[in-house]
Design an enzyme around this catalytic site. Structure first.
Site, mmCIF file in Angstrom:
data_model
loop_
_atom_site.group_PDB
_atom_site.id
_atom_site.type_symbol
_atom_site.label_atom_id
_atom_site.label_comp_id
_atom_site.label_asym_id
_atom_site.label_seq_id
_atom_site.Cartn_x
_atom_site.Cartn_y
_atom_site.Cartn_z
ATOM 1 N N GLY A 22 32.532 100.400 23.643
ATOM 2 C CA GLY A 22 33.974 100.181 23.989
ATOM 3 C C GLY A 22 33.738 100.309 25.707
ATOM 4 N N GLY A 23 35.223 100.742 26.395
ATOM 5 C CA GLY A 23 35.009 100.919 27.772
ATOM 6 C C GLY A 23 34.320 102.198 28.027
ATOM 7 C CG ASP A 140 41.384 105.519 23.062
ATOM 8 O OD1 ASP A 140 42.028 104.538 23.030
ATOM 9 O OD2 ASP A 140 40.011 105.236 22.889
#
Length: 519
Positions: A22-23, A140
């Site tokens: 992911g980022g 998140d």
């Protein structure tokens, strides 16, 4: 994805394969050579254009925040074992949880029932509460970070890690995770708080029951604009969880549902009879006897239904017999010693450990770790957890774990004859003690079917939870599947039940599956 060259981090953690990315970086499935165990290693990657001073600060933040998350010791929180710096970047060593993400489950299997999502929400809320009390914000929370393990455990991962990628002043701050699950005050004011985590939990639950985020637009910028100016999209699958979701998705953090209020609402919801096939429960007469009208079912179905109730009663003959009293019938009261163990399968000498193949190429379905493919002499096949036991009942074959906590019974019967729901309605007249219906209704499957879910209280031991399915297998026969577990374990065990049901096959028609649409 395999590492280009065999990479061992800190002379200890051997990277095996890429588990996700992911980022914020990449997560590797790895092996701890020192302790000889499987772990997950998160490789924290800084943006390519980040200056060296900012990279050094990112590494410090990685260690600080991971240490904070490592203080958490909770069954619904992924555990952090180690934080190291090697090969010019930061690595976080975590518990490896063989699992599917909530996102993958909803995308591949369809939206969850409101009751299922509510039980998952309870675990996630407990995880967030434990983190918040320890001074750790998640920031998140999203379906991709909710893991449903093969044994049913619900785990929230990436605790405390979202804040480690905050970029110092002078650089654009990236959106953490998916913007679809970002609280409006974080986007508008940059405020990070407990209430922001609760909003993200509400958005995650919305996706779980709706199959889409609350602000679903073709373009991300349109979604973010709607987040700041509009109410969440109206639900397409309304149900009892949506008031809780709406309270969590309040735009004003001060008016948002608190953790305590959400927990109380979820507790009330999971105790009520909810479900996509819920029907009103008729009032039961006073006294122990329950009037029983003669069933329309054929004699072979009487045996099947009796045996199914017997399994639910944890004894082979508790409800198998229905005695005639003239025109009407009365089911006999349950013996005081009807429950002697938690096991829903007989404990006679016929009990054997199931055998089969654990090779994926020998099974028509993908086998999770720790499962095998069992072809039964009863004319059916199914995936089973390794170590489960097989025994026979008067009406079918029962599979259960060695601890006697969970069981899955398969009973072959005659044709459905176009009235599958009537089978369960007739069987309900012999309901077990302290019976509480949750749902009962038809299944939209080829040939017809019906399901029935309820909880009940044995004479001894914890409250139990039962789910039963009637499935047509052609014009001449059918199967009744019965799943029993402790009521307190219902949400944790749902993934196990899903694998059993989705993998069940009729040996005469091995390619046929019974697809159950989501709510």
């Amino acid at each position: 994805m395999e590492p280009d060259d065999e990479l061992v981090v800190a002379d200890r953690y051997r990277l095996i394969s890429l588990a996700g990315f992911g980022g914020m970086g990449r997560v590797w499935r790895a092996h701890d050579d020192l302790l000889d165990r499987e772990v997950a290693v998160k490789e924290v990657l800084a943006p390519d254009d980040l200056p060296d001073p900012a990279r050094a600060e990112l590494q410090r933040d990685t260690i600080r925040e991971a240490r904070a998350a490592a203080r958490l010791d909770h069954p619904h929180v992924v555990r952090i074992f180690d934080v190291i710096q090697a090969s010019g970047r930061s690595w976080i060593v975590m518990e490896y949880v063989p699992s599917r993400s909530l996102h993958d489950i909803v995308i591949s299997d369809g939206p969850l029932s409101h009751r299922h999502a509510a039980r998952i929400a309870t675990g996630l809320l407990d995880a967030l509460d434990a983190a918040h009390q320890a001074g750790v914000l998640h920031l998140d929370v999203k379906p991709q970070n909710v893991l449903i393990a093969g044994d049913g455990r619900v785990v929230l991962t990436d605790f405390g890690l979202a804040t480690i990628v905050a970029v110092p002043g002078g650089h654009d701050e990236p959106l953490m995770g998916s913007p679809f699950y970002l609280a409006p005050e974080r986007l508008r004011d940059g405020v990070a708080s407990r209430q922001a985590d609760l909003w993200s939990l509400g958005a995650t639950l919305y996706m779980a029951v709706e199959g889409r985020p609350p602000y679903d637009r073709p373009d991300v910028s349109d979604s973010l604009t709607a987040l700041l100016s509009q109410d969440p999209d109206p639900p397409r699958h309304p149900g009892p969880l949506h008031p809780v979701i709406a309270g969590l998705l309040a735009a004003d953090p001060g008016r948002r549902l608190t953790a305590d209020s959400a927990r109380r609402a979820l507790r009330d919801l999971t105790r009520r009879a909810v479900g996509i096939h819920a029907v009103p429960t008729s009032a039961r007469p006073a006294g122990k006897a329950v009037p029983y009208r003669s069933a329309v079912a054929t004699p072979r179905w009487r045996g099947l239904l009796g045996a199914g109730i017997a399994a639910a009663a944890l004894t082979a003959g508790a409800f198998a017999a229905v005695r005639a009293y003239g025109g009407d019938r009365v089911a006999p009261s349950v013996p005081a010693a009807v429950v002697s163990t938690m096991h829903a399968c007989p404990t006679a000498e016929s009990v054997v450990v199931v055998s089969g193949s654990s090779r994926d190429d020998e099974a028509p379905v993908s086998l999770p770790d720790g499962w095998l493919w069992h072809v039964d002499t009863g004319g059916f096949a199914l995936p089973l957890p390794r170590g489960w036991q097989r025994s026979t009942t008067d009406g079918g074959v029962c599979f259960g774990d060695a601890a006697g906590v969970r069981s899955f019974t398969v009973q072959a019967g005659g044709p459905v004859d176009g009235y599958p729901l009537r089978r369960w309605q007739d069987a309900e007249r012999e309901a077990p003690p302290d019976y509480q219906k949750i749902s009962m209704g038809p299944l939209l499957i080829t040939g017809g079917g019906a399901d029935w879910e309820y909880s009940w209280q044995p004479a001894t031991g914890p409250r139990l939870h039962t789910y039963r399915m009637l499935l047509a297998a052609g014009d001449d026969r059918s199967y009744a599947l019965t799943w029993i577990t402790r009521d307190a374990d219902w949400s944790l065990d749902l993934p196990v039940r899903r694998i059993l049901v989705n993998g069940f096959r009729d040996s005469a028609r091995p390619t046929v599956t019974w697809t159950i649409p989501g709510p």
